[in-house]
Design an enzyme around this catalytic site. Structure first.
Site, mmCIF file in Angstrom:
data_model
loop_
_atom_site.group_PDB
_atom_site.id
_atom_site.type_symbol
_atom_site.label_atom_id
_atom_site.label_comp_id
_atom_site.label_asym_id
_atom_site.label_seq_id
_atom_site.Cartn_x
_atom_site.Cartn_y
_atom_site.Cartn_z
ATOM 1 N N LYS A 209 -1.277 33.613 -3.114
ATOM 2 C CA LYS A 209 0.013 33.233 -2.558
ATOM 3 C C LYS A 209 0.577 34.420 -1.787
ATOM 4 C CE LYS A 209 0.520 29.051 -4.354
ATOM 5 N NZ LYS A 209 0.728 27.837 -3.538
ATOM 6 N N ASP B 106 -2.678 31.437 1.008
ATOM 7 C CA ASP B 106 -1.716 30.339 1.085
ATOM 8 C C ASP B 106 -0.331 30.913 1.308
ATOM 9 O OD1 ASP B 106 -0.233 28.050 0.946
ATOM 10 O OD2 ASP B 106 -0.658 27.608 -1.156
ATOM 11 N N GLU C 169 -4.105 28.853 4.544
ATOM 12 C CA GLU C 169 -3.399 27.588 4.288
ATOM 13 C C GLU C 169 -1.922 27.692 4.679
ATOM 14 O OE1 GLU C 169 -2.491 24.635 0.469
ATOM 15 O OE2 GLU C 169 -3.831 26.356 0.244
ATOM 16 N N ASP D 236 -0.953 21.902 4.985
ATOM 17 C CA ASP D 236 -0.580 21.339 3.689
ATOM 18 C C ASP D 236 0.780 20.671 3.792
ATOM 19 O OD1 ASP D 236 -0.030 20.671 1.084
ATOM 20 O OD2 ASP D 236 0.042 22.721 0.334
ATOM 21 N N LYS E 281 -3.076 16.191 -1.392
ATOM 22 C CA LYS E 281 -2.486 16.288 -2.723
ATOM 23 C C LYS E 281 -1.985 14.901 -3.105
ATOM 24 C CE LYS E 281 -1.011 21.128 -2.380
ATOM 25 N NZ LYS E 281 0.138 22.062 -2.290
#
Length: 296
Positions: free
Chosen positions: A118, A145, A173, A202, A226
């Site tokens: 992250k 991400d 991402e 995403d 997702k």
């Protein structure tokens, strides 16, 4: 008593989600003798749009799992039977370099080869974390991400600075804000042309319309699926569109337990079409409330 209001993730809160599930259950009762496709469509009609995505996903999962149990086949086979196993990455959150190094060493010992990091809060701190992880897990693969955290210029600078370190992520991402379509395109072009790094959408993909925009505009190389974001039927629509267009797929999650992640794992294994698998959230929970389910 009255249910508490929880922080919204997909524009839902707990009272609204529970009320929506009640409507969906009423639709299920009314359609109980209909074919599965019609039943799921009734659920989708009762829980439309992104505002009820996770509630819709939960009801869809329950219905599909019940059907699989009734005909005594595992979900992975129901979804196509490509495989009965998947291999996930593991996430390192935004922490200090020392904490990140400790986690990376732990995950290396557990056999994790791909680390999802992250990033996006502070560019210089992100670089320091990456350096620390690289020292203790030098042969790992990185997924970055940013969760919408960078501008396009910052995202490209991260890749430039990683390249100076001899590090090339396998995936970047959601580098920019979900509505920054031009920024997403800019990062995708630069990442691929300069470093052969794929960029995933995403938060920018919350339904079939967004997926079509990404596909037709060549805005990203990968779309992250997702189930709690799209619902099961919605996810299958996006998967079908991406596969027909030759766009790669990732599967991930929000912060689900092994119930929802297990379903996603079955879908990923059965379809066999995902280039990146990020189904680690149950492994990150401080307490696991689920008995049974899949095994690591």
């Amino acid at each position: 008593g009255e249910a508490p209001v929880l922080p919204s993730v997909t524009a839902e809160d707990q009272p609204a989600a529970l009320a929506a599930v009640g409507r969906a259950c009423a639709a299920l009762v009314a359609a109980r003798s209909a074919p599965l496709g019609a039943v799921l469509q009734d659920v989708a009609d009762a829980l439309p749009g992104h505002a009820f995505a996770s509630a819709r996903a939960g009801v869809e999962m329950a219905v599909i799992d019940a059907v699989a149990n009734s005909i005594r086949i595992p979900l992975w086979r129901l979804f196509g039977g490509a495989s009965n196993t998947v291999t996930t990455d593991i996430t390192i959150p935004i922490v200090t370099p020392n904490e990140a190094a400790q986690l990376a060493a732990k995950y290396r010992g557990q056999g994790f080869q791909t680390l999802k990091l992250k990033v996006g809060k502070n560019l210089n701190s992100d670089i320091e974390v990456l350096k620390a992880i690289r020292l203790v897990h030098p042969d790992c693969s990185f997924i970055l991400d940013a969760n919408e955290g960078y501008t396009a210029n910052q995202a490209i600078e991260v890749l430039d600075r990683l390249n100076e370190m001899g590090v090339t992520p396998v995936l970047f991402e959601q580098p920019v804000h979900r509505d920054d379509w031009e920024g997403l395109r800019e990062v995708s072009i630069a990442a691929m042309e300069k470093y052969r790094v794929a960029v995933a959408a995403d938060e920018s993909c919350r339904g079939l319309h967004d997926a079509q925009k990404i596909i037709h505009g060549n805005l990203a190389h990968v779309i992250n699926i997702k189930l709690a974001k799209l619902g099961v039927l919605g996810a299958l629509e996006v998967i079908d569109a991406a596969r027909k267009a030759g766009v790669a797929l990732m599967i991930g999650g929000m912060v689900e337990t092994r119930i929802a992640m297990g379903f996603a794992g079955h879908l990923a294994a059965g379809l066999g079409c995902f280039s990146f698998i990020d189904l680690d959230t149950p492994l990150l929970l401080s307490e696991d409330p689920v008995y049974g389910g899949y095994e690591g």
